[in-house]
Design a protein around this motif. Structure first.
Motif, PDB file in Angstrom:
ATOM      1  N   LEU A 110      24.835  22.435 -69.845  1.00 23.02           N
ATOM      2  CA  LEU A 110      24.369  22.955 -71.131  1.00 23.02           C
ATOM      3  C   LEU A 110      23.156  23.870 -70.950  1.00 23.02           C
ATOM      4  O   LEU A 110      22.190  23.515 -70.271  1.00 23.02           O
ATOM      5  CB  LEU A 110      23.996  21.798 -72.068  1.00 23.02           C
ATOM      6  CG  LEU A 110      25.075  21.309 -73.023  1.00 23.02           C
ATOM      7  CD1 LEU A 110      24.546  20.145 -73.857  1.00 23.02           C
ATOM      8  CD2 LEU A 110      25.526  22.435 -73.950  1.00 23.02           C
ATOM      9  N   LEU A 120      11.999  19.094 -74.528  1.00 24.12           N
ATOM     10  CA  LEU A 120      13.216  18.441 -74.990  1.00 24.12           C
ATOM     11  C   LEU A 120      13.184  16.976 -74.565  1.00 24.12           C
ATOM     12  O   LEU A 120      13.141  16.670 -73.385  1.00 24.12           O
ATOM     13  CB  LEU A 120      14.448  19.122 -74.377  1.00 24.12           C
ATOM     14  CG  LEU A 120      14.498  20.658 -74.424  1.00 24.12           C
ATOM     15  CD1 LEU A 120      15.843  21.172 -73.942  1.00 24.12           C
ATOM     16  CD2 LEU A 120      14.221  21.168 -75.826  1.00 24.12           C
ATOM     17  N   ASN A 121      13.183  16.089 -75.513  1.00 25.77           N
ATOM     18  CA  ASN A 121      13.104  14.662 -75.178  1.00 25.77           C
ATOM     19  C   ASN A 121      14.447  13.951 -75.259  1.00 25.77           C
ATOM     20  O   ASN A 121      14.738  13.096 -74.447  1.00 25.77           O
ATOM     21  CB  ASN A 121      12.110  13.963 -76.110  1.00 25.77           C
ATOM     22  CG  ASN A 121      10.690  14.301 -75.757  1.00 25.77           C
ATOM     23  OD1 ASN A 121      10.368  14.543 -74.598  1.00 25.77           O
ATOM     24  ND2 ASN A 121       9.828  14.339 -76.759  1.00 25.77           N
ATOM     25  N   GLN A 122      15.242  14.304 -76.244  1.00 28.74           N
ATOM     26  CA  GLN A 122      16.519  13.600 -76.401  1.00 28.74           C
ATOM     27  C   GLN A 122      17.584  14.536 -76.928  1.00 28.74           C
ATOM     28  O   GLN A 122      17.397  15.200 -77.941  1.00 28.74           O
ATOM     29  CB  GLN A 122      16.345  12.418 -77.367  1.00 28.74           C
ATOM     30  CG  GLN A 122      17.605  11.577 -77.513  1.00 28.74           C
ATOM     31  CD  GLN A 122      17.423  10.464 -78.519  1.00 28.74           C
ATOM     32  OE1 GLN A 122      16.312  10.073 -78.839  1.00 28.74           O
ATOM     33  NE2 GLN A 122      18.533   9.945 -79.037  1.00 28.74           N
ATOM     34  N   THR A 123      18.701  14.588 -76.231  1.00 27.52           N
ATOM     35  CA  THR A 123      19.810  15.440 -76.644  1.00 27.52           C
ATOM     36  C   THR A 123      20.987  14.586 -77.085  1.00 27.52           C
ATOM     37  O   THR A 123      21.351  13.642 -76.393  1.00 27.52           O
ATOM     38  CB  THR A 123      20.253  16.342 -75.473  1.00 27.52           C
ATOM     39  OG1 THR A 123      19.127  17.100 -75.021  1.00 27.52           O
ATOM     40  CG2 THR A 123      21.350  17.287 -75.906  1.00 27.52           C
ATOM     41  N   ASP A 124      21.530  14.907 -78.237  1.00 26.20           N
ATOM     42  CA  ASP A 124      22.684  14.160 -78.735  1.00 26.20           C
ATOM     43  C   ASP A 124      23.829  15.109 -79.031  1.00 26.20           C
ATOM     44  O   ASP A 124      23.642  16.121 -79.692  1.00 26.20           O
ATOM     45  CB  ASP A 124      22.314  13.412 -80.031  1.00 26.20           C
ATOM     46  CG  ASP A 124      21.423  12.225 -79.763  1.00 26.20           C
ATOM     47  OD1 ASP A 124      21.791  11.410 -78.916  1.00 26.20           O
ATOM     48  OD2 ASP A 124      20.353  12.126 -80.389  1.00 26.20           O
ATOM     49  N   VAL A 125      24.998  14.748 -78.557  1.00 31.35           N
ATOM     50  CA  VAL A 125      26.197  15.502 -78.908  1.00 31.35           C
ATOM     51  C   VAL A 125      27.075  14.606 -79.768  1.00 31.35           C
ATOM     52  O   VAL A 125      27.417  13.500 -79.378  1.00 31.35           O
ATOM     53  CB  VAL A 125      26.959  15.958 -77.649  1.00 31.35           C
ATOM     54  CG1 VAL A 125      28.237  16.676 -78.051  1.00 31.35           C
ATOM     55  CG2 VAL A 125      26.087  16.873 -76.805  1.00 31.35           C
ATOM     56  N   MET A 126      27.383  15.110 -80.937  1.00 30.97           N
ATOM     57  CA  MET A 126      28.097  14.320 -81.933  1.00 30.97           C
ATOM     58  C   MET A 126      29.336  15.098 -82.355  1.00 30.97           C
ATOM     59  O   MET A 126      29.217  16.254 -82.763  1.00 30.97           O
ATOM     60  CB  MET A 126      27.192  14.165 -83.149  1.00 30.97           C
ATOM     61  CG  MET A 126      26.904  12.751 -83.514  1.00 30.97           C
ATOM     62  SD  MET A 126      28.306  12.075 -84.373  1.00 30.97           S
ATOM     63  CE  MET A 126      28.298  13.079 -85.836  1.00 30.97           C
TER      64      MET A 126
END
Lengths: 141, 141
Positions: A110, A120-126
DNA sequence: TTTCATAAATGTAATGATTACAAAATTAAA
DNA sequence: TTTAATTTTGTAATCATTACATTTATGAAA
């Protein structure tokens, strides 16, 4: 299945005093990768700990999150869900049956534009869609 | 700035009867890429349409979403936000100042494991962290 | 234009998750 | 044991969202 001592040690490592309630709540999260809501955690544990208060569950889960022990997964519109898994994964929500599925993805590939000098602390893919089971159910109708 | 006639035509194309309220709500979304909450939309438009009801805003936004005219963006824990942009982009939320930033990413390179035979309708990438401005503010302290 | 049927908008009340807060219980320290 | 600090608990308040019944607007038919 983690044993209590390990759980206690993990809480301490995260700078959280391991009270009985905290141990049981963390234990539940570790043994149930079901992205539970606060209410789910509360109802399950209330059987074992009759004095348990829902406020305690709220406070404890927020505490865990602040200490980066668990993650707040924003899958549903109207309620907070929590996830104690520590490997990177995405969440798929079937808009037909409501079930939530974990999936893996190539997060290392990515690349972002527009976030230079951001932390960037937390990446979420939904992902929302229709799961395999519902898809097949629909075919047969 | 889209003109009313265009907006009306777009609503019709999506099989939505273009009432005055619907036109104004859609117009607001198109001209304000701010991922507004229901309350934000309501408060802004209540000035122009004094009889506007918040229920109408709720109903209309849900209708738009069902007709795939806008997207429900699940950025905050406690409230629904909407987005009328039609290009694929992710959302960054600064956990310090609360602002939400759009960013582009290479969505074509994303590969998933565990979703074979699933129908994927909507993919969202959500990142939490500290924005550039807050990061610099923190440095100087 | 009038009448009627349908769709849309409105306002109020109910719901339900979350939070605030103060009291009770537990733990740790002195 | 006494005291202070922390944690847990229960109740009440908050706030976004939804349910629902009423009112208003729209459009077609007479």
């Amino acid at each position: 299945m983690k044993i209590i001592q390990n759980i206690s040690a993990e809480l301490l490592k995260a700078d959280i005093k391991p009270s009985w309630q905290r141990i049981k709540i963390y234990e539940f999260l570790l043994n149930n990768n079901i992205h539970p809501t606060v209410d789910t955690v509360y109802k399950k544990l209330a059987k074992e700990i009759p004095t348990l208060s829902k406020t305690t569950v709220y406070n404890t889960l927020k505490l865990f999150e602040e200490h980066h022990l668990i993650k707040n997964v924003n899958i549903e519109e109207n309620e907070i869900r929590y996830d104690a898994q520590n490997h990177i994964h995405g969440h798929f929500k079937c808009t037909q049956c409501g079930k939530i599925f974990d999936f893996k993805y190539n997060y290392k590939d990515l690349k972002y534009k527009g976030l230079d000098d951001f932390i960037l602390n937390q990446t979420d893919v939904m992902i929302k869609g229709i799961c395999k089971s519902c898809k097949e159910k629909n075919k047969s109708n």
